[in-house]
Design a protein around this motif. Structure first.
Motif, PDB file in Angstrom:
ATOM      1  N   SER A 177     104.252  -7.326  21.781  1.00  0.00           N
ATOM      2  CA  SER A 177     105.419  -7.088  20.549  1.00  0.00           C
ATOM      3  C   SER A 177     105.904  -8.142  19.981  1.00  0.00           C
ATOM      4  CB  SER A 177     106.240  -5.839  20.884  1.00  0.00           C
ATOM      5  OG  SER A 177     105.357  -4.671  21.191  1.00  0.00           O
ATOM      6  N   THR A 178     106.615  -8.801  21.098  1.00  0.00           N
ATOM      7  CA  THR A 178     107.240 -10.261  20.755  1.00  0.00           C
ATOM      8  C   THR A 178     106.353 -11.107  20.403  1.00  0.00           C
ATOM      9  OG1 THR A 178     109.150  -9.737  22.568  1.00  0.00           O
ATOM     10  CG2 THR A 178     108.902 -11.810  21.825  1.00  0.00           C
ATOM     11  N   ARG A 179     105.027 -11.177  20.769  1.00  0.00           N
ATOM     12  CA  ARG A 179     104.180 -12.223  20.521  1.00  0.00           C
ATOM     13  C   ARG A 179     103.672 -11.966  19.046  1.00  0.00           C
ATOM     14  NH1 ARG A 179     101.531 -15.460  18.377  1.00  0.00           N
ATOM     15  NH2 ARG A 179      99.895 -16.760  19.466  1.00  0.00           N
ATOM     16  N   THR A 180     103.632 -10.844  18.910  1.00  0.00           N
ATOM     17  CA  THR A 180     102.793 -10.345  17.307  1.00  0.00           C
ATOM     18  C   THR A 180     104.074 -10.400  16.334  1.00  0.00           C
ATOM     19  OG1 THR A 180     103.178  -7.977  17.783  1.00  0.00           O
ATOM     20  CG2 THR A 180     101.329  -8.653  18.203  1.00  0.00           C
ATOM     21  N   ALA A 181     105.259 -10.328  16.688  1.00  0.00           N
ATOM     22  CA  ALA A 181     106.576 -10.345  15.865  1.00  0.00           C
ATOM     23  C   ALA A 181     106.288  -9.353  14.603  1.00  0.00           C
ATOM     24  CB  ALA A 181     106.653 -11.696  15.406  1.00  0.00           C
ATOM     25  N   GLY A 182     105.860  -8.272  14.766  1.00  0.00           N
ATOM     26  CA  GLY A 182     105.362  -7.298  13.851  1.00  0.00           C
ATOM     27  C   GLY A 182     104.636  -7.275  12.827  1.00  0.00           C
ATOM     28  N   ALA A 183     103.713  -8.535  13.144  1.00  0.00           N
ATOM     29  CA  ALA A 183     102.212  -8.494  12.456  1.00  0.00           C
ATOM     30  C   ALA A 183     101.439  -7.354  12.881  1.00  0.00           C
ATOM     31  CB  ALA A 183     101.647  -9.771  12.575  1.00  0.00           C
ATOM     32  N   THR A 184     100.547  -6.774  11.851  1.00  0.00           N
ATOM     33  CA  THR A 184      99.844  -5.971  12.302  1.00  0.00           C
ATOM     34  C   THR A 184      98.361  -6.226  11.950  1.00  0.00           C
ATOM     35  OG1 THR A 184      99.861  -4.780   9.964  1.00  0.00           O
ATOM     36  CG2 THR A 184     101.155  -4.080  11.565  1.00  0.00           C
ATOM     37  N   ASP A 185      98.015  -7.409  11.528  1.00  0.00           N
ATOM     38  CA  ASP A 185      96.381  -7.780  11.416  1.00  0.00           C
ATOM     39  C   ASP A 185      95.896  -8.063  12.747  1.00  0.00           C
ATOM     40  OD1 ASP A 185      96.491 -11.400  11.985  1.00  0.00           O
ATOM     41  OD2 ASP A 185      98.351 -10.322  11.202  1.00  0.00           O
ATOM     42  N   THR A 186      94.373  -7.989  12.794  1.00  0.00           N
ATOM     43  CA  THR A 186      94.004  -7.944  14.200  1.00  0.00           C
ATOM     44  C   THR A 186      94.167  -9.499  15.036  1.00  0.00           C
ATOM     45  OG1 THR A 186      91.741  -8.564  13.041  1.00  0.00           O
ATOM     46  CG2 THR A 186      92.328  -6.171  13.260  1.00  0.00           C
ATOM     47  N   ALA A 187      94.175 -10.402  14.305  1.00  0.00           N
ATOM     48  CA  ALA A 187      94.283 -11.678  15.012  1.00  0.00           C
ATOM     49  C   ALA A 187      95.752 -11.758  15.532  1.00  0.00           C
ATOM     50  CB  ALA A 187      94.227 -12.771  13.985  1.00  0.00           C
ATOM     51  N   SER A 188      96.661 -11.304  14.987  1.00  0.00           N
ATOM     52  CA  SER A 188      97.921 -11.191  15.668  1.00  0.00           C
ATOM     53  C   SER A 188      97.970 -10.254  16.651  1.00  0.00           C
ATOM     54  CB  SER A 188      99.091 -10.977  14.698  1.00  0.00           C
ATOM     55  OG  SER A 188      99.180 -11.852  13.564  1.00  0.00           O
ATOM     56  N   LEU A 189      97.442  -9.154  16.644  1.00  0.00           N
ATOM     57  CA  LEU A 189      97.220  -8.080  17.672  1.00  0.00           C
ATOM     58  C   LEU A 189      96.692  -8.658  19.116  1.00  0.00           C
ATOM     59  CD1 LEU A 189      96.691  -4.916  15.823  1.00  0.00           C
ATOM     60  CD2 LEU A 189      98.931  -5.491  16.777  1.00  0.00           C
ATOM     61  N   VAL A 190      95.616  -9.044  18.779  1.00  0.00           N
ATOM     62  CA  VAL A 190      94.904 -10.017  19.797  1.00  0.00           C
ATOM     63  C   VAL A 190      95.629 -10.903  20.425  1.00  0.00           C
ATOM     64  CG1 VAL A 190      92.810 -11.015  20.388  1.00  0.00           C
ATOM     65  CG2 VAL A 190      92.656  -9.099  18.808  1.00  0.00           C
ATOM     66  N   ALA A 191      96.157 -11.732  19.626  1.00  0.00           N
ATOM     67  CA  ALA A 191      97.075 -12.654  20.397  1.00  0.00           C
ATOM     68  C   ALA A 191      98.179 -12.184  21.531  1.00  0.00           C
ATOM     69  CB  ALA A 191      97.660 -13.519  19.158  1.00  0.00           C
ATOM     70  N   GLY A 192      98.763 -11.024  20.851  1.00  0.00           N
ATOM     71  CA  GLY A 192      99.793 -10.282  21.609  1.00  0.00           C
ATOM     72  C   GLY A 192      99.177  -9.724  22.811  1.00  0.00           C
ATOM     73  N   TYR A 193      98.060  -9.087  22.703  1.00  0.00           N
ATOM     74  CA  TYR A 193      97.309  -8.493  23.806  1.00  0.00           C
ATOM     75  C   TYR A 193      96.885  -9.609  25.189  1.00  0.00           C
ATOM     76  CZ  TYR A 193      96.607  -4.479  20.623  1.00  0.00           C
ATOM     77  OH  TYR A 193      96.724  -3.407  19.856  1.00  0.00           O
ATOM     78  N   GLN A 194      96.413 -10.800  24.474  1.00  0.00           N
ATOM     79  CA  GLN A 194      96.059 -11.957  25.306  1.00  0.00           C
ATOM     80  C   GLN A 194      97.287 -12.252  26.073  1.00  0.00           C
ATOM     81  OE1 GLN A 194      94.260 -14.500  22.467  1.00  0.00           O
ATOM     82  NE2 GLN A 194      92.208 -14.165  23.162  1.00  0.00           N
ATOM     83  N   ALA A 195      98.607 -12.514  25.558  1.00  0.00           N
ATOM     84  CA  ALA A 195      99.688 -12.974  26.095  1.00  0.00           C
ATOM     85  C   ALA A 195     100.251 -11.898  27.308  1.00  0.00           C
ATOM     86  CB  ALA A 195     100.858 -13.163  24.911  1.00  0.00           C
ATOM     87  N   ALA A 196      99.931 -10.971  26.943  1.00  0.00           N
ATOM     88  CA  ALA A 196     100.442  -9.883  27.960  1.00  0.00           C
ATOM     89  C   ALA A 196      99.449  -9.846  29.227  1.00  0.00           C
ATOM     90  CB  ALA A 196     100.408  -8.331  27.353  1.00  0.00           C
ATOM     91  N   ILE A 197      98.310  -9.987  28.994  1.00  0.00           N
ATOM     92  CA  ILE A 197      97.344 -10.182  29.871  1.00  0.00           C
ATOM     93  C   ILE A 197      97.462 -11.314  30.742  1.00  0.00           C
ATOM     94  CG2 ILE A 197      94.825 -10.196  30.421  1.00  0.00           C
ATOM     95  CD1 ILE A 197      94.062  -8.398  28.213  1.00  0.00           C
ATOM     96  N   TRP A 198      97.805 -12.268  30.205  1.00  0.00           N
ATOM     97  CA  TRP A 198      98.193 -13.558  30.916  1.00  0.00           C
ATOM     98  C   TRP A 198      99.343 -13.094  32.113  1.00  0.00           C
ATOM     99  CZ3 TRP A 198      95.403 -17.664  32.205  1.00  0.00           C
ATOM    100  CH2 TRP A 198      94.512 -17.997  31.541  1.00  0.00           C
ATOM    101  N   VAL A 199     100.356 -12.703  31.686  1.00  0.00           N
ATOM    102  CA  VAL A 199     101.361 -12.198  32.291  1.00  0.00           C
ATOM    103  C   VAL A 199     100.863 -11.260  33.437  1.00  0.00           C
ATOM    104  CG1 VAL A 199     103.586 -10.803  32.369  1.00  0.00           C
ATOM    105  CG2 VAL A 199     103.004 -12.433  30.709  1.00  0.00           C
ATOM    106  N   GLY A 200     100.067 -10.341  33.184  1.00  0.00           N
ATOM    107  CA  GLY A 200      99.481  -9.446  34.216  1.00  0.00           C
ATOM    108  C   GLY A 200      98.792  -9.926  35.229  1.00  0.00           C
ATOM    109  N   LEU A 201      98.048 -11.370  34.664  1.00  0.00           N
ATOM    110  CA  LEU A 201      97.349 -12.180  35.661  1.00  0.00           C
ATOM    111  C   LEU A 201      98.290 -12.850  36.640  1.00  0.00           C
ATOM    112  CD1 LEU A 201      94.811 -13.735  36.662  1.00  0.00           C
ATOM    113  CD2 LEU A 201      94.904 -15.397  34.943  1.00  0.00           C
ATOM    114  N   GLY A 202      99.477 -13.298  36.347  1.00  0.00           N
ATOM    115  CA  GLY A 202     100.428 -13.880  37.046  1.00  0.00           C
ATOM    116  C   GLY A 202     101.024 -12.904  38.241  1.00  0.00           C
ATOM    117  N   ILE A 203     101.227 -11.533  37.859  1.00  0.00           N
ATOM    118  CA  ILE A 203     101.556 -10.700  38.842  1.00  0.00           C
ATOM    119  C   ILE A 203     100.236 -10.482  39.906  1.00  0.00           C
ATOM    120  CG2 ILE A 203     102.116  -8.135  38.956  1.00  0.00           C
ATOM    121  CD1 ILE A 203     103.117  -8.175  35.918  1.00  0.00           C
TER     122      ILE A 203
END
Length: 462
Positions: A406-432
């Motif tokens: 949600s922080t990465r997308t900053a409220g944007a709802t277009d698919t490119a922004s959503l995917v960027a947010g999902y990718q950022a979250a998955i990278w955090v998951g990889l670190g865990i």
């Protein structure tokens, strides 16, 4: 016990339903949110409320099963689970659904430790313990993955309310069968009262911690940490603590719980994100989204039931868990490649199979490690603690990863922004998960220090 396999089947099926219920609702969240006007973070609370109350009260549930009788607590939890699900099916607001999910979590906190401790006592000293743990690990893992498939089918065919209604007959039937199949053993520990102060401070502390992660409020984080410190002080001084701190002297128990916390916090959150990705970005229906993750369920089931126990017996806990966590790391790294124009074959199928195999190995090793040192009177406590780490891990993981997205997308709802947010979250998951690989290789013993679970005296081989 003559019908031990029938008892295991019933208990494993119950574990399957409890874990499945965490994800069966997740797949219905997009249409549910559209119907009730809920945003992404509102929807995340439907998952968090369940896992948070589940995790926060599991210790109390485990001790209740030891003190009040495991079958009795098991049946009470299943009836409560059915009643809460019935109310959820008729809910008309997000607030009611969050409350229902909390009630379902409370029911799970009663059922899960009672079920697992029953397995531990039924197979105490039995050479078939490894096989039983493989089955137990398989259904737990498959429940999470299969929930998205069943949830998709139910949502598309009968609407999102059906994911609640389906639990009602299950809860009633299981409670009835428990009277016939499960052993009517009495309390496993002397009744000395309950540590209500510990239950209140631990649950409140965990709840505020999750809330602070979602709301990004450092003040609530401080309050949460203070409550958890008070909980530790209470446990160290209580004559009958909810969580006897001495149990953490058991090295395998510590290792198993650490591994389960890490893998649960990363993988369940990643699955939650993939559910949103396939429906919101790729335009899958609920059924298509669920079926797109079916490979995970199949991989977990086959690996945990056929290879997990054998791998632990032959290669030991460290090797089995290390390989399992390593495979999960590879899969999560692959998930970071999801894009706006992603394809199932290129971006999802491969990592699903790899993560399913890895989880199947890891969950069996972690389960054996976390329970194999428990004394008979500690069965409910050990199983409750193991489930606590899993459910709290899920709550923390979803809160953190959804906040990152949600922080990465900053409220944007277009698919490119959503995917960027999902990718950022998955990278955090990889670190865990990388932290999990390190934990598996450093906290678990080599093969020479690990015997067949049924030989590890003086425990009930579970």
């Amino acid at each position: 016990m003559k019908n031990k396999w029938a008892a295991l089947a019933l208990l494993a099926a119950t574990q399957f339903v409890l874990i499945l219920d965490l994800t069966i609702v997740s797949i219905a969240l997009p249409p549910l949110g559209r119907d009730l006007g809920l945003d992404q973070q509102d929807l995340s609370w439907l998952t968090t409320a369940y896992s948070l109350v589940f995790g926060g009260l599991l210790l109390l549930g485990g001790r209740l099963s030891d003190f009040a009788g495991r079958r009795r607590v098991f049946m009470a939890g299943m009836v409560l689970f059915a009643a809460g699900s019935l109310v959820g099916g008729f809910a008309s607001t997000g607030e009611v659904l969050v409350a229902v999910r909390a009630v379902q979590g409370l029911a799970g906190a009663l059922v899960a430790p009672a079920a697992m401790s029953l397995v531990m006592t039924i197979f105490e000293g039995d050479p078939a313990f490894g096989k039983a743990m493989g089955i137990w690990g398989a259904v737990g893992g498959v429940g999470g993955a299969a929930g998205v498939v069943l949830g998709g089918l139910l949502t598309d065919w009968f609407g999102w309310r059906s994911v609640f209604f389906v639990n009602v007959p299950v809860g009633v039937v299981v409670a009835g069968l428990a009277l016939v199949i499960l052993p009517a053993a009495g309390p496993a520990a002397v009744r000395k009262g309950f540590d209500l102060a510990g239950a209140v401070t631990s649950t409140a502390g965990l709840a505020l911690l999750i809330y602070s992660l979602v709301d990004l409020d450092i003040r609530w984080t401080a309050v949460a940490v203070a409550l958890l410190v008070v909980f530790v002080v209470i446990e160290s001084r209580s004559a009958n603590p909810l969580l006897p701190l001495g149990i953490f002297r058991k090295k395998l128990l510590r290792a198993g719980n650490v591994l389960m916390f890490l893998v649960a916090s990363a993988m369940q959150a990643v699955f939650f994100i993939l559910t949103l990705y396939t429906q919101v970005v790729l335009g899958y229906s609920a059924t298509q989204s669920g079926l797109s993750m079916a490979a995970i369920a199949v991989s977990i089931a086959l690996t945990a039931s056929m290879l997990g126990g054998r791998s632990v017996a032959r290669y030991g806990l460290r090797t089995t868990a290390g390989i399992g966590m390593g495979l999960i790391a590879v899969a999560v790294a692959w998930y970071t490649r999801i894009g706006v124009n992603g394809a199932f074959l290129a971006d999802l199928l491969g990592p699903e199979i790899i993560s399913g195999i890895g989880f199947g190995l890891l969950v069996v090793a972690a389960t054996i490690a976390a329970t194999s040192e428990a004394l008979p009177a500690e069965a409910g406590l050990a199983s409750g603690l193991f489930n606590v780490t899993q459910q709290v891990g899920i709550s923390v993981g979803i809160a953190v990863l959804i906040t990152v997205a949600s922080t990465r997308t900053a409220g944007a709802t277009d698919t490119a922004s959503l995917v960027a947010g999902y990718q950022a979250a998955i990278w955090v998951g990889l670190g865990i998960i990388v932290a999990g690989v390190i934990a598996a290789l450093t906290l678990l013993p080599r093969k020479t220090a690990t015997k067949e679970p049924q030989q590890a005296a003086p425990v009930p081989t579970a």
